[in-house]
Design an enzyme around this catalytic site. Structure first.
Site, short mmCIF file in Angstrom:
data_model
loop_
_atom_site.label_atom_id
_atom_site.label_comp_id
_atom_site.label_asym_id
_atom_site.label_seq_id
_atom_site.Cartn_x
_atom_site.Cartn_y
_atom_site.Cartn_z
N ASP A 40 0.82 -1.32 -0.05
CA ASP A 40 0.11 0.01 -0.13
C ASP A 40 0.91 1.13 0.11
OD1 ASP A 40 -2.25 -1.72 -0.16
OD2 ASP A 40 -2.45 -1.41 2.26
N ALA A 41 2.10 1.07 -0.38
CA ALA A 41 2.89 2.22 -0.37
C ALA A 41 3.36 2.73 -1.93
CB ALA A 41 4.24 1.98 0.27
#
Lengths: 282, 282, 282, 282
Positions: free
Chosen positions: A226-227
């Protein structure tokens, strides 16, 4: 929409780039339909996107490339030319929840989303009938052996000649080898306003923290969970009366919207990646 | 707006609470102008807010309290009765940036924000003239010795009989003793969409992460930095073309809006705290 | 922000315009900071805005004009070159309500709105002290003889060398002679989402119709009431519980926001008028 | 969600209504899950909605009605009791465009929209296969003789025991007899932010006026075109670069959202009509 070529460029910033590119296009009678520019301050890189009417040029995309190469080298450009006549091929991965899938397939069958969808892959059988009603192959992948499963998925993606892999609430974390194999080509919809609430059960996390808005994030997938570079986000207001189930329900709507918007930008070559950020020429 | 009493209650949930309270009010001829209810699922607590027209009751607020006590005990209530004729007293703390202060003072002098502002406290002289033009005392506190400074601030707050302390971009972290001394009475505006970008330079953090929206959060101050109960939040869209300075500029507008909304809810006794969350009866 | 020139152009659309203009700039070493383009389909006109760093050019704005003239003529351009070193002069007209004025003066004194404000004109004395605290002349105009009053206003605008007249809730309808005298130079904030609720008491009209959102509109003033080219609009959610007074209160916030945004676009030469519509290069 | 009864009431305003109703419910052990109140100022009418857990009452809905009648008469109430165990029956009318239909059917089949859909009626064959895939009867009505067609539609609505008729972009103006026959039971989605752009081609009208936001409106159908009580509205930002086709595309998304929200409020008995306005208890 008439056929057009989309030229995207990034290069070190300096004076004269626009003049050089616009000059090259004008010299061949090219008609620019849309043009966008951006200089990224930290890296001092210049980014550019131009739509050119195909029928205004005396040659095709391949020939364009050959002729453009010298200029591109002079300015040390990374560049790409997309032809609107060639649809991008999206391979969609889903689990059991179908709200994003339903939304994408509706946009596809109504002609709003101009792509090909060679197949839909899932780790469950639930959505087979719906996908097959659209005449699209539905492939179930067994996730028991995760390594084998993801290798199978990569093989399918290649076999079906996918350009972009869309995780439409796939609910599985992709292994590093897969993320690295298709950089800038895997798009995920995360059900929170990142960087808040990374990982599992973001609506539950949001509920516990007592936030007054929830959101969704469409991003490119990288090794780090999720980065990756964010393409699009949005939020919606909630209040104390909303349960986690209500959040999930509101969330579905915003996930659909954010994924379809982000995907549209990607498909139209409006997204240029710069480090861990995106430039989105709307 | 006619004079009214605002009765706020929280108690363990069970059947018959509304009937008991509404019955008590009706029995004395009380006219309910606005009523809101909420049951918090986790704690199984019931929350309630009622506005009652003062002229519909045959007694004053003190007498109301005496008579209501028995009922309150029966249901094991925490409760409070506010009289709209008595303005809350806000002590505002600022640093050098004046956008939130300007906004609050405008709402105050135009009669929109019905409060008293006994003084404004700052660690800089910059805003003295503007505050004093409003006829409000401006007090500069020297921050060199932080402990002494915060004790001074607490003393001033007490001396000026403050009900609520408003950190309108004060840019100083309050020490635990101060947070604990006035629980639910210190309101801060943080310039990010919490829980993202806690601490210093949130716009810079947001810029580096490449988010597509930025936000602001109005919350009660607790010991833990930027982690208190959230009263109000909002977000605004940005894009790749926006510099950190642009984010700061957009941010100012959203900070003003979120602080003034959150403060209004607080002043009108619309905010009830439940653990680390708030119930906001709009 | 470094000093820059802003070149805005409109002309009949054809191939090669960008190349010609960018070529001219590049030929003199000009560094383009920001560039935007738009083709208006109905009129087949092309619109363009470029920001060029002043220090990258070997001559000043006057010389730029002389040299650019031949190119401009070849493409039949309407064009304009603004120098960021020369602030636009805003003459602000107000009545009794000060929320927009307060907002604009705060942005001005904090350096966010880069303009000169040579004077504020009003038909009431109420806001004199606030304006004069800023060191800005405040002039009261008697409205009893409307014709004389508006001639007086025009004379003041000329005397103070105003570039743009801002009706910040002036609450008076300008006569045709004034509208026609300063085309594209008078900006109004109307307190509805136009074209809904033209004319007087729009919040009351909105309340009676039972709409679920209200709005505000920033537009250029023309002869026809509330019908000029729209620069910016926004809306805010209301519900059945909101009285007309609540609408007025929400409305103030959205009026401020919309006026300040629209005015900023205008001041930065981002607004190009095309018939009764605007192109706003953000 | 547990089974519950929803009691909606409107009556002339006076002191003691809440106490009387809450008292009646409490007296029978009724557990109120959600309660909302509103006094409409112009008409001095009081509106009320309560959700009561079915299993907390010692009798069923019919018995509730019998016992409640005396109280209702005393306060001169209009009232209604809905049982969550009995789904409302929606008859959906469509033309060729399927975005609203697709959205509603997805919400229905995923269990989000708790209704029965006994049939879908259309004046075209296009959407038959999609509707029938859901196992819902699809009925094509010939519109050549409009009078006969609308009588046919009314007959079908009665035959299929419809509670609510949903015009999901039906693109036909209903005749007065039909509007009058089912007051408060026909819901339309209009593709503009009413009262702007009544009638045909609202996106085209919006484009020509140069507005900066477009919207959609969900409302009850009355005799007067696009003038019935508004249930829900929303807007979305556009800019000068958007063509009419872009507006239509953005519009589809907002139409879906607004219709599904408005319909949800209606189905959950959250909408009370008061003159030409609605009270929506969210």
């Amino acid at each position: 929409m008439n056929r057009h070529y989309t030229l995207t460029i990034s290069c070190p910033d300096r004076a004269g780039i626009i003049a050089a590119v616009a000059g090259f296009i004008a010299q061949h009678g090219g008609f620019i339909v849309e043009a966008s520019y951006h200089t990224e301050q930290e890296s001092e890189r210049f980014f550019m996107r131009q739509e050119i009417r195909a029928d205004s040029l005396p040659f095709d995309a391949a020939e364009f490339g050959l002729r453009f190469a010298a200029l591109a080298q002079e300015f040390n450009m990374h560049w790409q030319l997309a032809d609107s006549a060639q649809n991008k091929r999206l391979v969609i991965l889903v689990s059991r929840q179908d709200h994003c899938l339903d939304d994408l397939l509706h946009r596809w069958r109504s002609g709003e989303l101009l792509v090909d969808i060679p197949c839909v892959i899932s780790n469950h059988e639930d959505l087979r009938s719906f996908v097959e009603w659209h005449g699209i192959p539905f492939i179930k992948v067994d996730m028991q052996d995760k390594t084998a499963a993801f290798e199978h998925i990569a093989a399918l993606f290649d076999e079906y000649q996918g350009d972009t892999m869309v995780l439409a609430r796939f609910m599985q974390i992709l292994p590093p080898f897969l993320c690295q194999r298709y950089p800038g080509r895997i798009i995920n919809i995360h059900h929170s306003f990142l960087p808040s609430f990374v990982g599992a059960k973001p609506y539950h996390q949001a509920y516990l923290r007592g936030v007054k808005l929830i959101g969704a994030t469409c991003h490119y997938v990288t090794d780090e969970l999720d980065a990756g570079p964010i393409i699009e986000q949005d939020t919606v207001r909630i209040d104390h009366g909303d349960t986690v189930d209500d959040l999930v329900r509101y969330g579905r709507d915003i996930e659909k919207t954010v994924l379809s918007r982000g995907l549209r930008y990607h498909v139209e070559d409006r997204v240029l990646v710069c480090g861990n950020k995106t430039i989105v020429f709307k």
